[in-house]
Each structure stands twice: as structure tokens, then as C-alpha cells.
Design an enzyme around this catalytic site. Structure first.
Site, mmCIF file in Angstrom:
data_model
loop_
_atom_site.group_PDB
_atom_site.id
_atom_site.type_symbol
_atom_site.label_atom_id
_atom_site.label_comp_id
_atom_site.label_asym_id
_atom_site.label_seq_id
_atom_site.Cartn_x
_atom_site.Cartn_y
_atom_site.Cartn_z
ATOM 1 N N GLY A 53 0.722 -49.911 -75.844
ATOM 2 C CA GLY A 53 2.218 -49.096 -76.187
ATOM 3 C C GLY A 53 2.710 -48.700 -74.595
ATOM 4 N N PHE A 55 3.187 -45.943 -73.668
ATOM 5 C CA PHE A 55 2.535 -44.670 -73.194
ATOM 6 C C PHE A 55 1.132 -45.054 -72.592
ATOM 7 C CE2 PHE A 55 5.410 -42.374 -76.193
ATOM 8 C CZ PHE A 55 6.105 -41.694 -75.367
ATOM 9 N N LYS A 57 -2.842 -47.491 -73.573
ATOM 10 C CA LYS A 57 -3.578 -48.396 -74.164
ATOM 11 C C LYS A 57 -4.600 -47.661 -75.018
ATOM 12 C CE LYS A 57 -3.133 -51.769 -70.516
ATOM 13 N NZ LYS A 57 -4.080 -52.638 -69.372
ATOM 14 N N ASP A 171 4.907 -37.856 -87.658
ATOM 15 C CA ASP A 171 4.842 -39.359 -87.548
ATOM 16 C C ASP A 171 4.032 -39.866 -88.463
ATOM 17 O OD1 ASP A 171 5.729 -41.601 -86.235
ATOM 18 O OD2 ASP A 171 4.182 -41.347 -84.691
#
Length: 457
Positions: A53, A55, A57, A171
Site C-alpha cells: 500500500g 504506507f 507493506k 474503518d
């Protein structure tokens, strides 16, 4: 000349070796680990990449100390805000402590370039992949009402627990619900969670699953309730689980689907054509509109009885009708006490009914009455010949023509007209061979009874 060449080659290899060692030592420990050159933090051996991603891994690794598989979440220090996010997530997970439905934090440390979280490994991936890729677990959630009810139960437990600790996830989505082989779910990725109930931190989460009030801020004094946005996200997650799609791209008036939903909630019936009233009430009314976490309890209680889709509802209903009908066949013979009379249509009644179960009855007398010679069925372990049961010969009145089933006819009152469809829901009757067997000949009906014997083994 040869000696000079040999010395040059040896010096070159020596220089390359030093260069290689210098290069390796200059690498970040996480990069060494990922390339298989070293253990991460002298403990974790790289296995495979799982996710990448913006940000950082996620990889899988072997904890050589405990000899168990773990997940390694590495966040790049170079990304703005990552330091705060990593330390926040670790703080939240430590405050939550242990819960069977929360991914557990095993270790936390830093390398030169990464913050590293070592987490409990989920051996069956996440819910999104299970549904999207139609794995066995994913299909089971969509077709097995008991599996979906268990998912609802575990979601209720973990959210009720985290909210009781004053932690709000913000989320919740299928990608953040990890699956274990034993059916346990694990809620992960607590980096965006908060301990602030009245939050003015907007656009936090994933748009498809975000509550409308968390998407846009109208004025500086606005806030939303963090616990309620979690409940909304659960509702959208459950719709995706059942139907493999979300109803809205973004819960704002600019989204055509959401605009239609605001005009009439019955839009959901058009968008999810197989949703039943249980799911509509529990998911749409209670979770998405009223933001009541007890909507999960409603789903569990009512879905266990009636299923969560129209297909499940019909399947459960028809199964009940089959069971009830077979039970009524057995009960009708035990309840009807008629004196011995000779009749060509003869069946048996038992003095000691407690010693006879359904399989015995069908094997010994319904099948025999139909002149079925099923040697393979008699070898089945469920077949028992009980010589202590005393049969009494009784006549069965004929209320139908000779081509109708005598067994079905015995269920009818002598003053009534034989109407097989009255025994079953008309919608189920149309295309079902079992129900249509009421209009079969005696031989065909007996074949159906023979088949039914195996449904109760």
C-alpha cells in the site's frame, strides 16, 4: 604473465566480496529480510509478500523463536504522518488487550527506514478476497445462513467489546476482517481508530463504507459520533458479504444510488433483488438507518430461522415442510386406531411406538407396502429389524382414485376433497418434483418415499 592474471582476478574477487558485504551492511534490516539476506530483528524469516500500500507493506514470516507464522506490517518512515499513525495503532492495540476477534500485536520495533508491527497471522486471508474470489469460505457466508449468522455474532462481540473500551475503529470493511480456518474472524488495522466519541476528524476511512455524516463537514462546530459510524460500516460490509457489491460509491447526494435511497429505502429491494425482509430490517433499517448495533442481534435471531436471502428462505421453508410431512405420515398411523378389517390396501400400526423411529417405520412398512425390495437399504447401519414390535393390521380408507397415492390419501379427512397443493406453499410447489409426486401413481410415489428415507439418515 599467468601469475599476473591470477593475482588480478583474486584482487577483483576480494574487492567484490568487500563491496558486497558493505552493500549488505548498508541495507536497512527490513530490506535485507525481504530479500532473504537476513532475519528481521534476528527473529523473523521472510516467507512471502501479502499486500502493498501507500504506507508500506505486509508480508508473512516465520517466527524462528516460536516456530509459528506471523504477519509483518512495515510502515515507511518517509511517508508524512506514518510515525504518528504507527505509534497510535500500537497504543490502541495495547489498550484493547486480548479479544479472540481482534488481531493480536506480538512485537513492535523500528529499523532505519520502517516501523514494524508483528501481528497474529490469519490463515484464510480476508473477507473481501473470500467474497470477491468466491472461495469456499466466501461462498459459505453467502449460501449458509448459519455461517452468516455466526459472522454477525462475532462482529457484535468485537464491536461491543471495543466500544466498551472507548475505542472506535472507523474503518470497518471486508478487507479489515481477517478469516481463520476454524471460522473465527479477526478485526485488524486499527490505525485510523479513535478514542474520541464526538469526532470532528472527517474523511477518515474507506468511502464506500463511510457514513454520510463522516464524509463532509458543513460548519466548524460540526461533529459526528464515532460509535455510530462503525455501526453504519458494519451494515454496508454485511450487504457486500451477501451480494458481492456495495449499494453506494459514496453516501452523498451526488451519488445517484444514495440519492435514490434517500427518496425511498425500497431502492435496496431493487438493487439487491434477492434480499429478504429479515436482512432488510436488520441491515438497512437497524444498522444503516437507525444505527442500532442490536440490529446484529435481530439478524442472528431471525436469520437462524428464516435465512438472509429469498433463496435461503425458500430452502429453509421447504426443508421444514418436508420434515413436517414425513413426521405427519408416521404420526397419522400411530394416532388412527381402527379395528382389524381386511383391506387390500393394508399398512401396520404399532403397539410399542416408542421402540420405532422414522427410518425403521419407512424401511419396515411404508417401503414394504409399496413392494420395494431394497436390499442395499437393509444393509445400511440405520436399518434395524425389531422383532419385539407387534403389528396390528388396519385398513386405509380410499379417498382418491386408484392412481393417487394411498399414503397421501390417508392424510385427508373423509369429508374433504383431496388437494395436494394445500399442504405446501404455492410458490414452492410449482417446480418441485417432490410435491408434484402427489399426482403420481402408487409406484412412482413409492419411489419418492424410498428416496426420502436417505434424507433422514
Amino acid at each position: 604473465m599467468a601469475a599476473t592474471t591470477f593475482d588480478s582476478t583474486a584482487n577483483l574477487n576480494n574487492n567484490l566480496s568487500h563491496l558486497s558485504n558493505d552493500f549488505k551492511s548498508s541495507l536497512d534490516n527490513y530490506l535485507q529480510y525481504q530479500k532473504g539476506l537476513a532475519l528481521l530483528n534476528n527473529r523473523y524469516s521472510f516467507i512471502s509478500n501479502l499486500q502493498t500500500g501507500s504506507f508500506g507493506k505486509v508480508t508473512s514470516a516465520l517466527d524462528v523463536k516460536l516456530d509459528q507464522k506471523v504477519a509483518i506490517k512495515a510502515l515507511k518512515k518517509s511517508v508524512s504522518g506514518v510515525s504518528l499513525m504507527a505509534n497510535h495503532e500500537v497504543s490502541i492495540m495495547r489498550s484493547l488487550g486480548y479479544h479472540r476477534n481482534i488481531t493480536q500485536l506480538i512485537d513492535f520495533f523500528e529499523t532505519k527506514k520502517y516501523y514494524v508491527l508483528v501481528l497474529e497471522f490469519a490463515d484464510s486471508g480476508d473477507l473481501y478476497d473470500a467474497i470477491h474470489n468466491k472461495t469456499n469460505l466466501g461462498i459459505n457466508f453467502q449460501t449458509n445462513h448459519l455461517a452468516f449468522a455466526d459472522l454477525c455474532s462475532q462482529l457484535y462481540e468485537v464491536i461491543a467489546y471495543s466500544h466498551s473500551k472507548g475505542v472506535y475503529h472507523r474503518d470497518i470493511k471486508p478487507e479489515n476482517i481477517l478469516l481463520m480456518n476454524d471460522g473465527t474472524i479477526k478485526l485488524c488495522d486499527w490505525g485510523l481508530s479513535t478514542k474520541i466519541l464526538k469526532s470532528n476528524d472527517y474523511n477518515v476511512g474507506t468511502e464506500k463504507y463511510m457514513a454520510p455524516e463522516a464524509l463532509a463537514k458543513s460548519n466548524p462546530n460540526d461533529y459526528y459520533l464515532s460509535d455510530l459510524v462503525d455501526v453504519y460500516s458494519i451494515g454496508i460490509t454485511l450487504l457486500f458479504t451477501l451480494f458481492n457489491k456495495c449499494p453506494f460509491r459514496k453516501a452523498l447526494n451526488t451519488d445517484p444510488n444514495y440519492s435514490s435511497f434517500l427518496k425511498s429505502k425500497s431502492f435496496i429491494y431493487d438493487f439487491f433483488t434477492s434480499i429478504n425482509t429479515v436482512s432488510f430490517r436488520g441491515i438497512v433499517d437497524l444498522l444503516i438507518i437507525e444505527r442500532d448495533l442490536n440490529g446484529l442481534k435481530f439478524l442472528i435471531e431471525n436469520g437462524m430461522k428464516n435465512g438472509f436471502t429469498i433463496d435461503q428462505e425458500y430452502s429453509i421453508s421447504f426443508s421444514k415442510q418436508q420434515n413436517n410431512y414425513i413426521n405427519s405420515i408416521v404420526d397419522s398411523f400411530n394416532d388412527t386406531k381402527i379395528e382389524n378389517e381386511s383391506n387390500e390396501n393394508e399398512v401396520f400400526l404399532f403397539d410399542d411406538y416408542d421402540t420405532l423411529n422414522e427410518d425403521d417405520f419407512i424401511n419396515e412398512h411404508v417401503l414394504n407396502d409399496c413392494n420395494i425390495n431394497d436390499s442395499s437399504s437393509k444393509s445400511n447401519s440405520n436399518y434395524v429389524h425389531n422383532s419385539s414390535v407387534n403389528p396390528i393390521s388396519i385398513p386405509i380408507p380410499n379417498f382418491t382414485s386408484n392412481t393417487s397415492s394411498n399414503i397421501a390419501g390417508s392424510m385427508m379427512n373423509s369429508s374433504s376433497t383431496y388437494n395436494p397443493s394445500s399442504l405446501f406453499d404455492s410458490n414452492v410447489q410449482k417446480n418441485n418434483s417432490f410435491i408434484n409426486s402427489f399426482e403420481m401413481s402408487n409406484d412412482a410415489w413409492c419411489d419418492q418415499i424410498s428416496d426420502l428415507r436417505f434424507k433422514f439418515q
